[in-house]
Design a protein around this motif. Structure first.
Motif, mmCIF file in Angstrom:
data_model
loop_
_atom_site.group_PDB
_atom_site.id
_atom_site.type_symbol
_atom_site.label_atom_id
_atom_site.label_comp_id
_atom_site.label_asym_id
_atom_site.label_seq_id
_atom_site.Cartn_x
_atom_site.Cartn_y
_atom_site.Cartn_z
ATOM 1 N N SER A 139 0.833 -1.210 0.000
ATOM 2 C CA SER A 139 0.000 0.000 0.000
ATOM 3 C C SER A 139 0.865 1.255 0.000
ATOM 4 O O SER A 139 0.568 2.222 -0.703
ATOM 5 C CB SER A 139 -0.927 0.017 1.226
ATOM 6 O OG SER A 139 -1.830 -1.054 1.189
ATOM 7 N N ALA A 140 1.929 1.245 0.803
ATOM 8 C CA ALA A 140 2.810 2.409 0.880
ATOM 9 C C ALA A 140 3.491 2.676 -0.460
ATOM 10 O O ALA A 140 3.576 3.823 -0.914
ATOM 11 C CB ALA A 140 3.850 2.204 1.976
ATOM 12 N N LEU A 141 3.970 1.618 -1.116
ATOM 13 C CA LEU A 141 4.636 1.790 -2.413
ATOM 14 C C LEU A 141 3.661 2.271 -3.481
ATOM 15 O O LEU A 141 3.957 3.195 -4.244
ATOM 16 C CB LEU A 141 5.282 0.465 -2.850
ATOM 17 C CG LEU A 141 6.603 0.095 -2.183
ATOM 18 C CD1 LEU A 141 7.024 -1.310 -2.587
ATOM 19 C CD2 LEU A 141 7.699 1.093 -2.566
ATOM 20 N N THR A 142 2.487 1.662 -3.539
ATOM 21 C CA THR A 142 1.501 2.030 -4.559
ATOM 22 C C THR A 142 1.039 3.471 -4.387
ATOM 23 O O THR A 142 0.790 4.177 -5.368
ATOM 24 C CB THR A 142 0.284 1.085 -4.500
ATOM 25 O OG1 THR A 142 0.743 -0.261 -4.601
ATOM 26 C CG2 THR A 142 -0.681 1.357 -5.640
ATOM 27 N N SER A 143 0.947 3.943 -3.142
ATOM 28 C CA SER A 143 0.493 5.313 -2.882
ATOM 29 C C SER A 143 1.452 6.357 -3.442
ATOM 30 O O SER A 143 1.071 7.513 -3.659
ATOM 31 C CB SER A 143 0.331 5.541 -1.377
ATOM 32 O OG SER A 143 1.593 5.652 -0.739
ATOM 33 N N ALA A 144 2.708 5.952 -3.682
ATOM 34 C CA ALA A 144 3.719 6.902 -4.161
ATOM 35 C C ALA A 144 3.755 7.024 -5.679
ATOM 36 O O ALA A 144 4.492 7.849 -6.217
ATOM 37 C CB ALA A 144 5.096 6.476 -3.650
ATOM 38 N N ILE A 145 2.964 6.238 -6.394
ATOM 39 C CA ILE A 145 2.998 6.265 -7.863
ATOM 40 C C ILE A 145 2.446 7.560 -8.444
ATOM 41 O O ILE A 145 3.098 8.203 -9.263
ATOM 42 C CB ILE A 145 2.248 5.049 -8.450
ATOM 43 C CG1 ILE A 145 2.972 3.746 -8.100
ATOM 44 C CG2 ILE A 145 2.094 5.179 -9.967
ATOM 45 C CD1 ILE A 145 2.229 2.489 -8.532
ATOM 46 N N PRO A 146 1.221 8.007 -8.067
ATOM 47 C CA PRO A 146 0.647 9.180 -8.735
ATOM 48 C C PRO A 146 1.182 10.510 -8.218
ATOM 49 O O PRO A 146 1.664 10.598 -7.080
ATOM 50 C CB PRO A 146 -0.852 9.047 -8.407
ATOM 51 C CG PRO A 146 -0.864 8.383 -7.070
ATOM 52 C CD PRO A 146 0.300 7.435 -7.078
ATOM 53 N N GLU A 147 1.067 11.550 -9.055
ATOM 54 C CA GLU A 147 1.346 12.917 -8.628
ATOM 55 C C GLU A 147 0.110 13.437 -7.891
ATOM 56 O O GLU A 147 -0.969 12.856 -7.965
ATOM 57 C CB GLU A 147 1.656 13.805 -9.839
ATOM 58 C CG GLU A 147 2.824 13.322 -10.689
ATOM 59 C CD GLU A 147 4.135 13.259 -9.914
ATOM 60 O OE1 GLU A 147 4.292 14.032 -8.938
ATOM 61 O OE2 GLU A 147 5.000 12.432 -10.268
ATOM 62 N N MET A 148 0.263 14.583 -7.196
ATOM 63 C CA MET A 148 -0.825 15.099 -6.368
ATOM 64 C C MET A 148 -2.126 15.311 -7.145
ATOM 65 O O MET A 148 -3.216 14.979 -6.670
ATOM 66 C CB MET A 148 -0.406 16.421 -5.694
ATOM 67 C CG MET A 148 -1.510 17.004 -4.804
ATOM 68 S SD MET A 148 -1.070 18.567 -4.031
ATOM 69 C CE MET A 148 -0.015 17.997 -2.699
ATOM 70 N N GLU A 149 -2.020 15.851 -8.380
ATOM 71 C CA GLU A 149 -3.237 16.159 -9.140
ATOM 72 C C GLU A 149 -4.005 14.917 -9.585
ATOM 73 O O GLU A 149 -5.172 14.996 -9.986
ATOM 74 C CB GLU A 149 -2.908 17.023 -10.362
ATOM 75 C CG GLU A 149 -2.004 16.365 -11.395
ATOM 76 C CD GLU A 149 -0.527 16.654 -11.171
ATOM 77 O OE1 GLU A 149 0.239 16.586 -12.141
ATOM 78 O OE2 GLU A 149 -0.159 16.957 -10.006
ATOM 79 N N ASP A 150 -3.347 13.746 -9.524
ATOM 80 C CA ASP A 150 -3.988 12.494 -9.958
ATOM 81 C C ASP A 150 -4.348 11.564 -8.805
ATOM 82 O O ASP A 150 -4.901 10.493 -9.020
ATOM 83 C CB ASP A 150 -3.057 11.726 -10.915
ATOM 84 C CG ASP A 150 -2.827 12.465 -12.213
ATOM 85 O OD1 ASP A 150 -3.762 13.141 -12.676
ATOM 86 O OD2 ASP A 150 -1.709 12.370 -12.756
ATOM 87 N N ARG A 151 -4.012 11.958 -7.586
ATOM 88 C CA ARG A 151 -4.098 11.017 -6.463
ATOM 89 C C ARG A 151 -5.514 10.498 -6.219
ATOM 90 O O ARG A 151 -5.728 9.308 -6.025
ATOM 91 C CB ARG A 151 -3.561 11.665 -5.184
ATOM 92 C CG ARG A 151 -2.053 11.653 -5.110
ATOM 93 C CD ARG A 151 -1.549 12.428 -3.923
ATOM 94 N NE ARG A 151 -0.101 12.601 -3.998
ATOM 95 C CZ ARG A 151 0.574 13.499 -3.289
ATOM 96 N NH1 ARG A 151 -0.067 14.298 -2.457
ATOM 97 N NH2 ARG A 151 1.883 13.599 -3.413
ATOM 98 N N GLY A 152 -6.480 11.425 -6.188
ATOM 99 C CA GLY A 152 -7.850 10.994 -5.914
ATOM 100 C C GLY A 152 -8.343 10.004 -6.947
ATOM 101 O O GLY A 152 -8.908 8.958 -6.615
#
Length: 417
Positions: free
Chosen positions: A328-341
């Protein structure tokens, strides 16, 4: 090489608590279906295939809901979005407690899934917005403790209530608790709007498409889907297998879930801290290999002394829990802020859909001749999990490589994540 450990602020600790208790109710609502499985199958005279579909109904509706809301996920204050879906989840859970037939239960599970399935992705977006990558292993460890807490507190209490007032009672308990937590969130959580200032896509459909078409996102999505299939396959029939194959009593089942949950509460924070100090991928790979061996061993058991069942459950939970946090921690780091949601919504959708597919497949593999006879072919489920888990290790290694490269660009001192 050790990484720098960044301490939490006071407000961050409040956010962790709020997200953890929110996840507790959402996970408990889903988790309680497994220990209630034997009661439901007997009281409604359900075959494994029908019960598997009841479990899948939540997962499929949650997945569809996440995909439909992904385009809008980055267009609102994340607090408002969380509250909207959490209130819908509460209503759906109340409906589950009011259901009296199989059709009503399935309909209620669909409603609950439509709202509850998005809450995890919103929580992940909030975590990614408010916590650095070096903190997220610990955050995931605490938030994922909802899984263990649901077994320690919720599942035994749910089974106890079900034995006196019927299987509907645990759902009413979850909904009542969730109302109190919703009030806390309204009072304590601040608006989360930083992502609104950097939106580029005017159309929700375009935003969804731009999120999906990125290659690094697709790798993350595939990794999550396979992880979920491997993780969910055994769960729906866990209580039925324990009672009918291992021959443990209903009272022992409550104790089994309690002890397994307590072990999770101990394991989660430790794994979270290790994930922030050591390589997240190495911990994931070791935990997955461990889990594969335990799944094969456990699914091939027949009548077994209770104390051995307890030990094997704890050892298996160590593997299952220890791979959830670093992945979960690794996957959360993939997107940039504007794409996170949008990314988190799609990711959660695939997770839910994959879980539904896993439950449905398990329902087709597992056979039970009568409502009290042993489950057959449960060991085949274990072998399928091994194959899927091997592919998961390969996919998460690619995710780890992408995240490390991204981190090195922003901070050249980073060695491995």
């Amino acid at each position: 090489m050790k990484q720098e450990v960044i301490p939490f602020t006071g407000y961050q600790k409040v956010v962790i608590f709020l997200l953890a208790v929110t996840q507790f109710t959402v996970i408990l609502d889903f988790m309680v279906m497994s220990p209630l499985g034997d009661i439901l199958m007997k009281s409604m005279s359900l075959q494994p295939k029908a019960f598997g579909f009841a479990v899948s109904a939540y997962a499929f509706s949650a997945g569809i809901s996440g995909l439909l809301t992904a385009g809008f996920a980055d267009r609102f204050d994340r607090k408002k979005l969380l509250m909207f879906f959490y209130f819908g989840f509460i209503a759906g859970t109340f409906f589950c407690g009011l259901a009296h037939t199989y059709a009503e239960l399935v309909a209620a599970r669909i409603i609950t899934g439509l709202f509850g399935g998005v809450i995890g992705s919103i929580s992940m977006a909030i975590i990614t917005d408010l916590f650095s990558l070096q903190q997220r292993g610990r955050v995931m460890g605490f938030v994922q403790m909802g899984f263990g807490a649901s077994q320690v507190l919720g599942v035994p209490i749910g089974l106890y209530l079900a034995s006196f007032w019927g299987w509907e009672a645990p759902f009413l308990m979850v909904a009542s608790l969730a109302v109190l937590i919703a009030i806390l969130i309204l009072i304590q959580l601040k608006p989360i709007t930083a992502h609104l200032a950097i939106q580029k896509d005017k159309s929700a459909v375009l935003h969804l498409w731009h999120t999906i078409k990125k290659r690094k996102h697709r790798i993350g999505f595939t990794s999550t889907a396979l992880l979920s299939i491997g993780g969910f396959m055994m769960m729906p029939f866990g209580s039925a297998f324990a009672i009918n194959n291992l021959k443990i009593s209903n009272d022992q089942l409550v104790m089994l879930f309690t002890i397994s949950g307590l072990s999770s509460l101990v394991i989660m924070p430790i794994v979270g801290r290790l994930s922030d100090k050591i390589s997240k991928f190495k911990i994931f790979a070791f935990a997955t290999i461990w889990m594969m061996g335990m799944c094969v061993l456990y699914t091939n058991l027949s009548v077994t002394p209770f104390w051995i069942v307890v030990i094997l459950n704890i050892l298996m939970m160590m593997g299952v829990m220890s791979r959830m946090i670093p992945s979960s921690a690794l996957t959360s780091a993939i997107p940039e802020m504007e794409d996170r949601g949008a990314f988190m919504s799609i990711n959660a959708s695939l997770q839910q859909i994959a879980g539904g597919v896993a439950a449905a497949i398990a329902g087709m593999i597992v056979v039970q001749k009568t409502t009290s006879s042993p489950l057959e072919n449960y060991n085949i489920v274990g072998y399928v999990i091994v194959i899927i888990s091997m592919i998961s290790i390969f996919l998460l290694s690619r995710v780890s490589k992408m995240v490390t490269e991204k981190a090195v660009k922003s901070n050249p001192t980073v060695v491995e994540l």
